[in-house]
Design a protein around this motif. Structure first.
Motif, PDB file in Angstrom:
ATOM      1  N   GLU A 163       8.299   1.393   4.895  1.00  0.00           N
ATOM      2  CA  GLU A 163       8.642   1.730   3.510  1.00  0.00           C
ATOM      3  C   GLU A 163       8.130   3.130   3.166  1.00  0.00           C
ATOM      4  O   GLU A 163       8.766   3.858   2.403  1.00  0.00           O
ATOM      5  N   GLY A 164       6.998   3.509   3.751  1.00  0.00           N
ATOM      6  CA  GLY A 164       6.512   4.868   3.561  1.00  0.00           C
ATOM      7  C   GLY A 164       7.467   5.895   4.133  1.00  0.00           C
ATOM      8  O   GLY A 164       7.690   6.957   3.533  1.00  0.00           O
ATOM      9  N   LEU A 165       8.052   5.595   5.291  1.00  0.00           N
ATOM     10  CA  LEU A 165       9.042   6.501   5.886  1.00  0.00           C
ATOM     11  C   LEU A 165      10.264   6.625   4.986  1.00  0.00           C
ATOM     12  O   LEU A 165      10.894   7.691   4.919  1.00  0.00           O
ATOM     13  N   GLU A 166      10.627   5.526   4.322  1.00  0.00           N
ATOM     14  CA  GLU A 166      11.762   5.566   3.403  1.00  0.00           C
ATOM     15  C   GLU A 166      11.461   6.443   2.194  1.00  0.00           C
ATOM     16  O   GLU A 166      12.304   7.233   1.751  1.00  0.00           O
ATOM     17  N   ASN A 167      10.256   6.310   1.661  1.00  0.00           N
ATOM     18  CA  ASN A 167       9.925   6.949   0.393  1.00  0.00           C
ATOM     19  C   ASN A 167       9.617   8.433   0.524  1.00  0.00           C
ATOM     20  O   ASN A 167       9.842   9.198  -0.423  1.00  0.00           O
ATOM     21  N   ILE A 168       9.094   8.845   1.666  1.00  0.00           N
ATOM     22  CA  ILE A 168       8.692  10.240   1.854  1.00  0.00           C
ATOM     23  C   ILE A 168       9.548  10.853   2.953  1.00  0.00           C
ATOM     24  O   ILE A 168       9.477  10.447   4.118  1.00  0.00           O
ATOM     25  N   ALA A 179      19.736  12.152   6.133  1.00  0.00           N
ATOM     26  CA  ALA A 179      20.241  12.371   7.492  1.00  0.00           C
ATOM     27  C   ALA A 179      19.236  11.881   8.523  1.00  0.00           C
ATOM     28  O   ALA A 179      19.586  11.213   9.499  1.00  0.00           O
ATOM     29  N   SER A 180      17.958  12.195   8.293  1.00  0.00           N
ATOM     30  CA  SER A 180      16.905  11.782   9.213  1.00  0.00           C
ATOM     31  C   SER A 180      16.750  10.264   9.239  1.00  0.00           C
ATOM     32  O   SER A 180      16.644   9.650  10.301  1.00  0.00           O
ATOM     33  N   PHE A 181      16.732   9.639   8.044  1.00  0.00           N
ATOM     34  CA  PHE A 181      16.534   8.192   8.000  1.00  0.00           C
ATOM     35  C   PHE A 181      17.748   7.445   8.542  1.00  0.00           C
ATOM     36  O   PHE A 181      17.604   6.430   9.223  1.00  0.00           O
ATOM     37  N   ALA A 182      18.959   7.964   8.265  1.00  0.00           N
ATOM     38  CA  ALA A 182      20.162   7.334   8.802  1.00  0.00           C
ATOM     39  C   ALA A 182      20.146   7.372  10.326  1.00  0.00           C
ATOM     40  O   ALA A 182      20.535   6.408  10.994  1.00  0.00           O
ATOM     41  N   LYS A 183      19.680   8.471  10.892  1.00  0.00           N
ATOM     42  CA  LYS A 183      19.569   8.568  12.356  1.00  0.00           C
ATOM     43  C   LYS A 183      18.522   7.605  12.883  1.00  0.00           C
ATOM     44  O   LYS A 183      18.714   6.964  13.926  1.00  0.00           O
ATOM     45  N   LEU A 184      17.408   7.477  12.151  1.00  0.00           N
ATOM     46  CA  LEU A 184      16.348   6.564  12.577  1.00  0.00           C
ATOM     47  C   LEU A 184      16.843   5.121  12.613  1.00  0.00           C
ATOM     48  O   LEU A 184      16.482   4.341  13.504  1.00  0.00           O
ATOM     49  N   THR A 217       0.845  -1.185   0.000  1.00  0.00           N
ATOM     50  CA  THR A 217       0.000   0.000   0.000  1.00  0.00           C
ATOM     51  C   THR A 217       0.885   1.241   0.000  1.00  0.00           C
ATOM     52  O   THR A 217       1.751   1.395   0.865  1.00  0.00           O
ATOM     53  N   ASN A 218       0.692   2.112  -0.973  1.00  0.00           N
ATOM     54  CA  ASN A 218       1.423   3.375  -0.999  1.00  0.00           C
ATOM     55  C   ASN A 218       0.845   4.301   0.053  1.00  0.00           C
ATOM     56  O   ASN A 218      -0.365   4.561   0.070  1.00  0.00           O
ATOM     57  N   ILE A 219       1.693   4.803   0.928  1.00  0.00           N
ATOM     58  CA  ILE A 219       1.244   5.601   2.065  1.00  0.00           C
ATOM     59  C   ILE A 219       1.563   7.071   1.834  1.00  0.00           C
ATOM     60  O   ILE A 219       2.669   7.426   1.450  1.00  0.00           O
ATOM     61  N   ASP A 220       0.573   7.910   2.089  1.00  0.00           N
ATOM     62  CA  ASP A 220       0.737   9.361   2.054  1.00  0.00           C
ATOM     63  C   ASP A 220       0.637   9.872   3.488  1.00  0.00           C
ATOM     64  O   ASP A 220      -0.141   9.330   4.290  1.00  0.00           O
ATOM     65  N   PHE A 221       1.418  10.877   3.830  1.00  0.00           N
ATOM     66  CA  PHE A 221       1.426  11.385   5.201  1.00  0.00           C
ATOM     67  C   PHE A 221       0.778  12.757   5.339  1.00  0.00           C
ATOM     68  O   PHE A 221       0.263  13.086   6.413  1.00  0.00           O
ATOM     69  N   THR A 268       5.854   5.716  20.223  1.00  0.00           N
ATOM     70  CA  THR A 268       6.054   7.161  20.272  1.00  0.00           C
ATOM     71  C   THR A 268       6.970   7.635  19.147  1.00  0.00           C
ATOM     72  O   THR A 268       6.789   8.732  18.609  1.00  0.00           O
ATOM     73  N   GLN A 269       7.967   6.811  18.788  1.00  0.00           N
ATOM     74  CA  GLN A 269       8.833   7.156  17.659  1.00  0.00           C
ATOM     75  C   GLN A 269       8.047   7.162  16.354  1.00  0.00           C
ATOM     76  O   GLN A 269       8.206   8.057  15.521  1.00  0.00           O
ATOM     77  N   ALA A 270       7.212   6.137  16.168  1.00  0.00           N
ATOM     78  CA  ALA A 270       6.419   6.049  14.947  1.00  0.00           C
ATOM     79  C   ALA A 270       5.490   7.249  14.822  1.00  0.00           C
ATOM     80  O   ALA A 270       5.349   7.837  13.731  1.00  0.00           O
ATOM     81  N   GLU A 271       4.876   7.629  15.922  1.00  0.00           N
ATOM     82  CA  GLU A 271       3.981   8.788  15.902  1.00  0.00           C
ATOM     83  C   GLU A 271       4.754  10.066  15.597  1.00  0.00           C
ATOM     84  O   GLU A 271       4.261  10.945  14.869  1.00  0.00           O
ATOM     85  N   ARG A 272       5.965  10.170  16.117  1.00  0.00           N
ATOM     86  CA  ARG A 272       6.804  11.344  15.842  1.00  0.00           C
ATOM     87  C   ARG A 272       7.188  11.414  14.365  1.00  0.00           C
ATOM     88  O   ARG A 272       7.210  12.494  13.762  1.00  0.00           O
ATOM     89  N   GLU A 273       7.483  10.253  13.754  1.00  0.00           N
ATOM     90  CA  GLU A 273       7.828  10.228  12.335  1.00  0.00           C
ATOM     91  C   GLU A 273       6.630  10.647  11.476  1.00  0.00           C
ATOM     92  O   GLU A 273       6.796  11.288  10.433  1.00  0.00           O
ATOM     93  N   VAL A 274       5.430  10.293  11.898  1.00  0.00           N
ATOM     94  CA  VAL A 274       4.225  10.726  11.188  1.00  0.00           C
ATOM     95  C   VAL A 274       4.109  12.247  11.248  1.00  0.00           C
ATOM     96  O   VAL A 274       3.874  12.917  10.227  1.00  0.00           O
TER      97      VAL A 274
END
Length: 228
Positions: A89-94, A213-218, A2-6, A23-29
């Motif tokens: 995967e949505g976090l990776e793509n967006i 930078a953000s994803f590498a930190k995640l 499923t392609n996710i839009d934020f 809490t991390q997942a909610e912060r990434e959203v």
């Protein structure tokens, strides 16, 4: 998948997340201009199911959140039930707002395969995943799950007979110089998977610079998983 839009989308989480704390997942959203909520209603866009399911899920005995979501979907609601893998995967793509860039790129490889229980060289696969991590300094996250939930809730394998089958998924992330040939690394990984007895799946990959930078930190907070 499923392609996710934020952007201006609402998310609710249920089940245990294997890669991030809730809490991390909610912060990434929020970092992608979305928001989270605790209740299931017609305003919800995504219900994210953690990869650590409750015991009854594999028999279709879902909790109240999932039951309510399925009822809303049956009434043609906009709500979608998505897996933790699709969410990641949505976090990776967006990229998040102000995600930042680094002077290199990330190559993200995903591999998925159904296999017959007892026919896969699990030991050889685990050895290969550990080798990838050690020799290429890559972040590896792999799992083996029963495919029932993916078929029943995420509409994967809709035409396939999944009795006595298991579902292998893997994500490999490697830092490369901007000038490096990503295809060479991808081909090496593909050949490694091809060498594993009983494994025949699908490999996809992408290069990422925006928001690296953000994803590498995640990734630093995501456990390495090479054991199945």
């Amino acid at each position: 998948m499923t392609n996710i839009d934020f952007e201006n989308k609402s998310f609710c989480f249920t089940g245990g997340l294997a890669e991030l704390k809730r809490t991390q997942a909610e912060r990434e959203v929020r970092a992608r201009n979305g928001f989270s909520q605790k209740v299931i209603n017609k305003e919800l866009d995504y219900l994210v199911l953690g990869s650590i399911p409750s015991v009854g899920w594999k028999h279709g005995d879902y909790g109240n959140k999932i039951v309510k979501a399925k009822e809303l979907i049956g009434r043609k609601s906009k709500l979608k039930i998505v897996s933790e893998k699709d969410f990641m995967e949505g976090l990776e793509n967006i990229a998040p707002i102000d995600g930042g860039e680094i002077d290199e790129k990330l190559v993200i490889i995903r591999y998925k395969a159904l296999f017959e229980n007892g026919n896969l060289d699990i030991d050889g696969l685990e050895e290969y995943l550990e080798l990838v991590h050690e020799t290429s300094n890559s972040h590896v996250s792999a799992s083996v799950e029963e495919p029932f939930i993916y078929q029943d809730l995420y509409n994967e394998f809709s035409e396939e007979e999944i009795d006595n089958l298991l579902f292998f998924q893997c994500r490999i992330v490697k830092h490369l110089n901007l000038e490096a040939n990503s295809q060479e690394f991808v081909d090496t990984i593909a050949k490694g998977f091809e060498s594993i007895k009983g494994l025949d799946g699908n490999l996809t990959w992408l290069e990422k610079k925006e928001g690296t930078a953000s994803f590498a930190k995640l990734l630093l907070d995501i456990p390495l998983r090479t054991k199945l």
